[in-house]
Design a protein around this motif. Structure first.
Motif: not given
Ligand code: MG
Ligand code: ATP
Length: 695
Positions: A320, A465, A563
């Motif tokens: 991303k 992020e 995750r």
């Molecule tokens: Mg990630």
């Protein structure tokens, strides 16, 4: 109120712990009258001497600062921000945010209306404060004995020359520049030169293929690509320029032609005569940049103007394109660096990450330089010429803060203690870890062997992020628990929610979310604000969703469990991959483990474990049984792996993280659905694993 809920209550009860109670590293401590049986719950206290000199030296002090950061964020952050140079102050507010998708577009702004420049704050400000003669960068080349250094004043001169050159060729504020360089000093120089003129850098890790590089070039359409002709990494020579050539050819076919490829001649790897060249497009750095002035006026930018674009590691799928802006990122990286490493001006700091990752942005380049720190930039491979190289470098430069990744810790641990103990390492004072959960056994080795049971470990949980650390120990304040990232950083309000998005309190596990914005947060995914909202803000409306699973223990410590996609549900038990992997790795003959869930007729999901053994240990039926036994003993019978798959190597991203989604496909034999493997460090591992499936 915000602070009485959730973990602050725990923080308050933790404050009753005897802080600085001496060097207890293997003792089961007694907390709040309750004896903790499991070894994982050992408390490791910072020494009283360490705490006494620390910036934050007790749980109470942390608690007081933390409370203010949550209750009065505007005041807290504007006090800190005032230590930086702003051409104009922010107005009207310190921050404005909407992170609730139900209320409209997600928007995060910090210090909006202020103008500043991060390069000015990192370099000019330090030089003007009288530190121009301080070493900014010690550079260590691939070969021992090959090195260099730059003071703050020299670094500023080099940055200005490149800034002037970039301006000369037409790069201006808001223009993109792709940087595809190895860990030469020219890499941070190029980043800072872009920042100085308001250009947006997109650093691509120089281990990526032509295809991945092309993808990133197509995405941001840069005016210039900056690279070098070749680099030596360990015993290998990699021809970077040829990779760039092929990426640029592909991009041109897709309608994006880059007019300029600025190429640094890396003489120790390759002579310029041997380099393939495209006249008109390619320019040697050394032929042009030194001709420009060492003075370059700063471009003042808005705090919310973009600073850089960077892609995530791609552990879970297509990378991303994360966009960070200037002001909040500057304040946040500098502050997290200072506190999480207990930074002092006399420290020599070495982070082994490459500038191609967020860690190299925030904690090789910006965070440390904003603090006026001396950093080590290492071009080579950590086990070249042998596994002692890191400690050789530590002794050579008297490194006091050493920051690395669990993957490196585990691989050095596998190679044996002698490589470490051969060196003094006396200068070390703080250690750090990032990238994956660090298994308690690797944590202990890092603490006891590398740090001689003397150096606190900052296990920093954060993401591309988040821009900077989110959950991390303040090394002088907290007793640590091996494998736990401990408590949130100032201004960060983590919550754990259940499947329905309800916050759960106290001791629990679930999905890790963040409840309000922090200065270092990313602002969007480049060119795709919708994907930004869908990925991070829609799963649990009202929160930023991290994608990670997490549990909080009875003392309020946070434990990242992997995750969320990787959580395995065995007969109704939710099991984090990290827990099972830790149990496997605690077996002395197991070097590394990766666990995934597979469909199971009875249990819903079964546990499938890939294991890498310590150098020279053969895989046997007996060992298989013992590994399963290790998990049964440490976690319980319900978590016992159904299958052990011997893995001489594991599929990892180029940043060293295990790619479990590929392992899931191998485990369930869905071999035609392996997905995007372009960010794999060594794709041949996959075939090897498939071949070993039936052993
Ligand atoms: Mg990630
Ligand atoms: P992608 O998002 O493309 O799948 P990625 O998540 O691996 O890739 P990064 O932003 O580099 O990309 O990594 C952040 C992730 O790394 C976190 O979400 C977390 O899963 C893991 N991580 C980082 N540091 C730690 C840590 N100290 N403890 C546990 N996990 C960590």
């Amino acid at each position: 109120s915000l602070v009485t809920s959730g973990h602050l209550r725990h923080v308050e009860s933790m404050a009753q712990l005897p802080s600085g109670a001496g060097k207890i590293s293997h003792l089961n401590a007694v907390i709040l009258g309750e004896a903790l049986a499991s070894e994982e719950n050992d408390l490791v206290f910072p020494s009283p001497e360490f705490s006494a000199q620390a910036l934050v030296s007790s749980p109470e002090q942390y608690q007081q600062m933390y409370r203010r950061s949550i209750e009065e964020p505007a005041d807290f952050w504007s006090d800190i921000a005032s230590q930086f140079f702003w051409k104009e102050k922010w107005h009207p507010e310190v921050y404005a945010e909407n992170i609730d998708v139900r209320k409209g577009t997600v928007k995060i702004e910090w210090f909006k209306g202020a103008t500043t420049n991060i390069c000015y704050n990192a370099l000019d400000r330090n030089v003007e404060a009288g530190n121009g003669g301080k070493i900014a960068i010690y550079w260590e080349g691939n070969e021992p004995g090959q090195d260099g250094q730059l003071t703050y004043a020299e670094l500023l001169d080099k940055v200005c020359q490149l800034s002037n050159y970039l301006k000369h060729v037409g790069v201006g504020k808001g223009d993109a520049v792709v940087i595809y360089l190895p860990m030469l000093m020219e890499l941070p120089i190029a980043m800072l030169a872009c920042a100085r003129i308001g250009a947006v850098h997109s650093v691509v890790f120089a281990g990526f293929s032509a295809e991945s590089l092309a993808q990133r070039i197509l995405d941001c359409k840069p005016k210039v690509v900056i690279t070098c002709n070749a680099v030596r990494r360990g015993p290998k020579t990699i021809h970077l320029k040829e990779i760039v050539d092929s990426a640029l050819t592909d991009c041109a076919k897709d309608g994006v032609s880059v007019g300029l490829c600025l190429t640094y001649e890396n003489q120790s790897a390759m002579e310029r005569e041997a380099t393939k060249w495209q006249e008109g497009r390619d320019v040697w750095w050394q032929d042009v940049v030194p001709k420009f002035s060492t003075k370059c006026l700063v471009e003042w930018v808005d705090a919310e103007d973009p600073l850089f674009l960077l892609y995530t590691s791609g552990s879970t799928g297509k990378p991303k394109g994360v966009l960070h802006t200037t002001g909040g990122y500057m304040v946040y990286t500098a502050t997290t660096f200072k506190y999480a490493f207990d930074y002092k001006p006399s420290d020599i700091y070495w982070c082994t990450a490459d500038c191609g990752w967020i860690t190299g942005h925030s904690y090789v380049t910006y965070g440390p330089l904003l603090n006026g720190a001396t950093i080590v930039v290492f071009e080579g491979a950590p086990s070249y010429p042998d596994s002692g190289r890191c400690w050789d470098i530590v002794d050579k430069y008297k490194v006091s803060i050493f920051y690395t990744a669990p993957t490196l810790v585990r691989s050095l641990m596998r190679d044996g203690d002698e490589y470490v103990t051969r060196y003094s390492r006396k200068s070390l004072r703080v250690l750090g870890s990032v990238g994956e959960p660090i298994n308690p056994s690797a944590w202990r080795w890092f603490f006891n062997v590398v740090g001689d049971s003397r150096c606190p470990i900052s296990d920093t949980w954060w993401q591309t992020e988040t821009g900077g650390f989110m959950i991390a120990p303040l090394p002088g304040a907290w007793p640590q628990k091996p494998g736990s990232a401990t408590f949130p950083f100032f201004g960060v309000l983590p919550v754990i929610v259940d499947e329905k998005g309800n916050e759960i309190e106290g001791e629990c596990s679930g999905y890790l979310c963040i409840k309000k914005s922090w200065p270092g947060a990313f602002r969007t995914l480049y060119g795709d604000h919708e994907r930004f909202e869908t990925t991070y803000f829609k799963p649990f409306p009202g929160y930023y969703f991290t994608g990670d699973g997490c549990s909080r223990d009875q003392d309020g410590y946070y434990w990242l469990t992997g995750r969320v996609d990787d959580v395995i549900n065995v007969s109704g038990h939710r099991i984090g991959t990290a827990e099972v992997e830790s149990a496997l790795v605690s077996h002395p003959q197991c070097a590394e483990a990766a666990v995934v869930g597979v469909e199971h007729e009875v249990k819903g999901q079964g546990i499938y474990a890939f294991v890498t053994l310590v150098e020279g240990v053969p895989y046997s039926e007996e060992l298989r049984k013992n590994l399963i036994l290790a998990v049964r003993n440490q976690i319980g019978a319900f978590a016992a792996p159904d299958k052990i798959h011997w893995a001489p190597g594991l599929p990892k991203t180029r940043s060293g993280k295990i790619m479990r989604r590929i392992l899931r496909k191998i485990a369930s034999r869905q071999l035609d659905e392996l997905g995007d493997t372009s960010t794999l460090a060594d794709p041949s591992v996959v075939d090897q694993l498939i071949a070993l499936s039936d052993r």
